[in-house]
Design a protein around this motif. Structure first.
Motif, mmCIF file in Angstrom:
data_model
loop_
_atom_site.group_PDB
_atom_site.id
_atom_site.type_symbol
_atom_site.label_atom_id
_atom_site.label_comp_id
_atom_site.label_asym_id
_atom_site.label_seq_id
_atom_site.Cartn_x
_atom_site.Cartn_y
_atom_site.Cartn_z
ATOM 1 N N ASP A 199 32.060 44.396 38.278
ATOM 2 C CA ASP A 199 32.714 43.310 37.536
ATOM 3 C C ASP A 199 33.090 43.792 36.138
ATOM 4 N N TYR A 240 41.221 39.029 44.797
ATOM 5 C CA TYR A 240 39.954 38.348 44.530
ATOM 6 C C TYR A 240 39.695 38.311 43.022
ATOM 7 N N GLU A 253 41.814 38.575 40.597
ATOM 8 C CA GLU A 253 42.829 37.774 39.926
ATOM 9 C C GLU A 253 42.586 36.273 40.082
ATOM 10 N N ASN A 254 42.095 35.861 41.236
ATOM 11 C CA ASN A 254 41.921 34.438 41.510
ATOM 12 C C ASN A 254 40.531 33.898 41.191
ATOM 13 N N SER A 255 39.614 34.760 40.761
ATOM 14 C CA SER A 255 38.239 34.307 40.557
ATOM 15 C C SER A 255 37.958 33.769 39.156
ATOM 16 N N SER A 256 38.701 34.229 38.143
ATOM 17 C CA SER A 256 38.506 33.698 36.793
ATOM 18 C C SER A 256 39.673 34.121 35.905
ATOM 19 N N GLU A 257 39.818 33.440 34.804
ATOM 20 C CA GLU A 257 40.895 33.773 33.859
ATOM 21 C C GLU A 257 40.677 35.147 33.239
ATOM 22 N N GLU A 258 39.428 35.481 32.944
ATOM 23 C CA GLU A 258 39.134 36.785 32.351
ATOM 24 C C GLU A 258 39.504 37.910 33.310
ATOM 25 N N ARG A 259 39.120 37.768 34.568
ATOM 26 C CA ARG A 259 39.448 38.795 35.560
ATOM 27 C C ARG A 259 40.956 38.861 35.819
ATOM 28 N N LYS A 260 41.601 37.726 35.761
ATOM 29 C CA LYS A 260 43.061 37.698 35.914
ATOM 30 C C LYS A 260 43.710 38.539 34.817
ATOM 31 N N GLU A 261 43.181 38.452 33.600
ATOM 32 C CA GLU A 261 43.687 39.256 32.485
ATOM 33 C C GLU A 261 43.420 40.742 32.724
ATOM 34 N N TRP A 262 42.270 41.062 33.336
ATOM 35 C CA TRP A 262 41.973 42.461 33.654
ATOM 36 C C TRP A 262 43.028 43.038 34.589
#
Length: 163
Positions: free
Chosen positions: A72, A119, A121-130
């Motif tokens: 993560d 996964y 991208e769709n799991s949280s806004e922070e991960r989407k930014e990653w």
């Protein structure tokens, strides 16, 4: 009691915490982006006979193993995007020989990486930014250190084949 709890030694505490986590974490380094929890490969997904089999030697094999774990972090996402880019270059330089009705194994690998990225991208806004940042880095030619050399070599090899 007074010496142990009133004036704790931060250095000793860090060592004890590190030893505790080391004893509880069963992660093993993986040849693919991510980690592994066991060196006994177990297939997680079979699409067809051309799907890479799970193994601890081949990067693609790790992606199809139940023991493989994603990390993560933004760095892990960048590594996945870089690896997908490498596979896209390989696919573009692949010469089709009698594979008209069969999905190319490289396509299967790209789809698996894309599933993982979706996964994130769709799991949280922070991960989407990653994911967004990693895709921007690839567009700029900034590849993860794990894959950068291979990508540059593949691009050079592909350019020489066209001439």
């Amino acid at each position: 009691l007074f010496r142990a709890y009133d004036m704790p030694n931060p250095q000793l505490a860090m060592i004890e915490i590190a030893q505790f986590h080391k004893s509880k974490d069963n992660f093993i380094p993986s040849v693919a982006p991510g980690t592994c929890i066991s060196q006994n490969p177990i297939s997680s997904k079979i699409i067809n006979d051309l799907t890479p089999g799970p193994d601890c030697i081949n990067t693609a094999g790790c992606l199809f193993c139940k023991n493989h774990r994603d990390i993560d972090s933004a760095d892990h996402v960048w590594s996945l995007v870089s690896y997908r880019h490498l596979k896209s270059i390989e696919l573009a330089s692949f010469k089709i020989n009698n594979l008209k009705n069969i999905k190319n194994p490289i396509e299967i690998i790209i789809e698996r990486i894309t599933e993982k990225l979706n996964y994130f991208e769709n799991s949280s806004e922070e991960r989407k930014e990653w994911v967004k940042e990693a895709l921007n880095k690839i567009d700029e030619g900034d590849y993860h250190i794990m894959w950068g050399g291979l990508i540059q070599l593949q691009e050079l090899t592909g350019a020489n084949e066209d001439e």
